[in-house]
Write an enzyme that holds these catalytic residues in place. Structure first.
Site, PDB file in Angstrom:
ATOM      1  N   SER A   1      -6.281  13.917  -6.021  1.00 29.33           N
ATOM      2  CA  SER A   1      -6.006  15.360  -5.691  1.00 29.33           C
ATOM      3  C   SER A   1      -6.422  15.995  -4.131  1.00 29.33           C
ATOM      4  O   SER A   1      -7.285  15.852  -3.693  1.00 29.33           O
ATOM      5  CB  SER A   1      -6.971  16.234  -6.558  1.00 29.33           C
ATOM      6  OG  SER A   1      -6.660  17.770  -6.447  1.00 29.33           O
TER       7      SER A   1
ATOM      8  N   GLY B   1      -8.956  21.145 -11.744  1.00 28.16           N
ATOM      9  CA  GLY B   1      -9.109  19.781 -11.880  1.00 28.16           C
ATOM     10  C   GLY B   1      -9.144  19.230 -13.232  1.00 28.16           C
ATOM     11  O   GLY B   1      -8.712  18.335 -13.601  1.00 28.16           O
ATOM     12  N   ASP B   2      -9.788  19.956 -14.026  1.00 26.60           N
ATOM     13  CA  ASP B   2     -10.178  19.509 -15.674  1.00 26.60           C
ATOM     14  C   ASP B   2      -8.577  19.786 -16.346  1.00 26.60           C
ATOM     15  O   ASP B   2      -8.378  19.004 -17.083  1.00 26.60           O
ATOM     16  CB  ASP B   2     -10.951  20.539 -16.271  1.00 26.60           C
ATOM     17  CG  ASP B   2     -12.212  20.499 -15.743  1.00 26.60           C
ATOM     18  OD1 ASP B   2     -12.816  19.347 -15.442  1.00 26.60           O
ATOM     19  OD2 ASP B   2     -13.189  21.373 -15.913  1.00 26.60           O
TER      20      ASP B   2
ATOM     21  N   GLY C   1      -5.786  19.222  -3.469  1.00 24.38           N
ATOM     22  CA  GLY C   1      -6.110  20.410  -3.878  1.00 24.38           C
ATOM     23  C   GLY C   1      -4.694  21.164  -4.047  1.00 24.38           C
ATOM     24  O   GLY C   1      -3.714  20.848  -4.704  1.00 24.38           O
ATOM     25  N   ALA C   2      -4.197  22.288  -3.073  1.00 28.23           N
ATOM     26  CA  ALA C   2      -2.960  23.024  -3.354  1.00 28.23           C
ATOM     27  C   ALA C   2      -1.921  22.170  -2.823  1.00 28.23           C
ATOM     28  O   ALA C   2      -0.462  22.412  -2.926  1.00 28.23           O
ATOM     29  CB  ALA C   2      -3.209  24.330  -2.411  1.00 28.23           C
TER      30      ALA C   2
ATOM     31  N   GLY D   1      -1.276  19.119  -4.023  1.00 31.32           N
ATOM     32  CA  GLY D   1      -0.684  18.342  -5.111  1.00 31.32           C
ATOM     33  C   GLY D   1      -1.313  16.964  -5.095  1.00 31.32           C
ATOM     34  O   GLY D   1      -2.689  16.795  -4.791  1.00 31.32           O
TER      35      GLY D   1
END
Length: 218
Positions: free
Chosen positions: A125, A156-157, A127-128, A130
């Site tokens: 990941s 994240g979950d 984050g923003a 992708g």
């Protein structure tokens, strides 16, 4: 059936979380094995409390594999490195976690390094920005069409849940990533854990999933 388990161990004096005794770990392991009947995907996530063996996640992954279940692992640090010996079917570290265990800041190269160490598929990941995924079927980048502001708790979950659901349904990796990236940005709502269904469905249709050239391991 996709399945996940979470326990709340008793607090320790150090404040690091609950301390698990060998007897408790043995009891948990037997109960875990008994619950795997008919399960196709297992999610294993979070840090491990003091008292567990260093290879606790590896043991749980092997137990799941022997029951015919795929595993999605979301953890970090030594717990992640020990689990790679099992190996897990998917690991889902974020950028900071994967850099910490590989020593590489380049997400694609770090993901390739975790595959070399044992993970069958790595979904990292950013984050923003992708996800970057490297799997036995190929490598992909999936990015949301725009960035949203809000409470990111649970993003994240949500990503892990989408991966597990996609595996259980037998989706191809590009479709799994499309769903995971569409669901994660839909989480930042005023209340933690809420999902904006309109954002999810809009992102699902506007999502960019591009095949990438597999990077060389770090």
């Amino acid at each position: 059936m996709a399945w996940a388990i979470c326990e709340k161990p008793r607090p320790s004096a150090s404040g690091r979380g609950g301390v698990t005794t060998p007897a408790e770990w043995e009891l948990f392991s037997r109960r875990y094995a008994a619950l795997l009947a008919g399960v196709r995907v297992v999610v294993l996530s979070g840090s491990t409390p003091p008292g567990l063996p260093a290879d606790a996640y590896a043991q749980l992954i092997r137990t799941a594999a022997s029951a015919g279940a795929l595993t999605v692992l979301d953890t970090s640090g030594p717990a992640l490195l020990h689990a790679l010996q099992a190996p897990p079917d998917v690991v889902k570290p974020n950028a900071a976690e994967i850099a910490a265990v590989t020593g590489c800041e380049d997400l694609a190269r770090a993901a390739a390094a975790l595959r070399v160490r044992g993970a069958r598929a790595v979904v990292a990941s950013a984050g923003a920005d992708g996800l970057h995924a490297i799997t036995p079927e190929g490598a992909w980048r999936a990015a949301p069409p725009e960035q949203l502001c809000g409470n990111p708790t649970g993003a994240g979950d949500a990503c892990v849940a989408a991966i597990a659901a996609g595996l259980e349904a037998g989706f191809a990796w590009p479709d799994i990533l499309r769903t995971a990236v569409a669901l994660s940005p839909a989480v930042p709502c005023p209340a933690a854990g809420d999902v904006d269904a309109a954002v999810y469905h809009r992102f699902l249709t506007e999502m960019s999933v591009e095949e990438a050239r597999p990077a060389r391991p770090h």
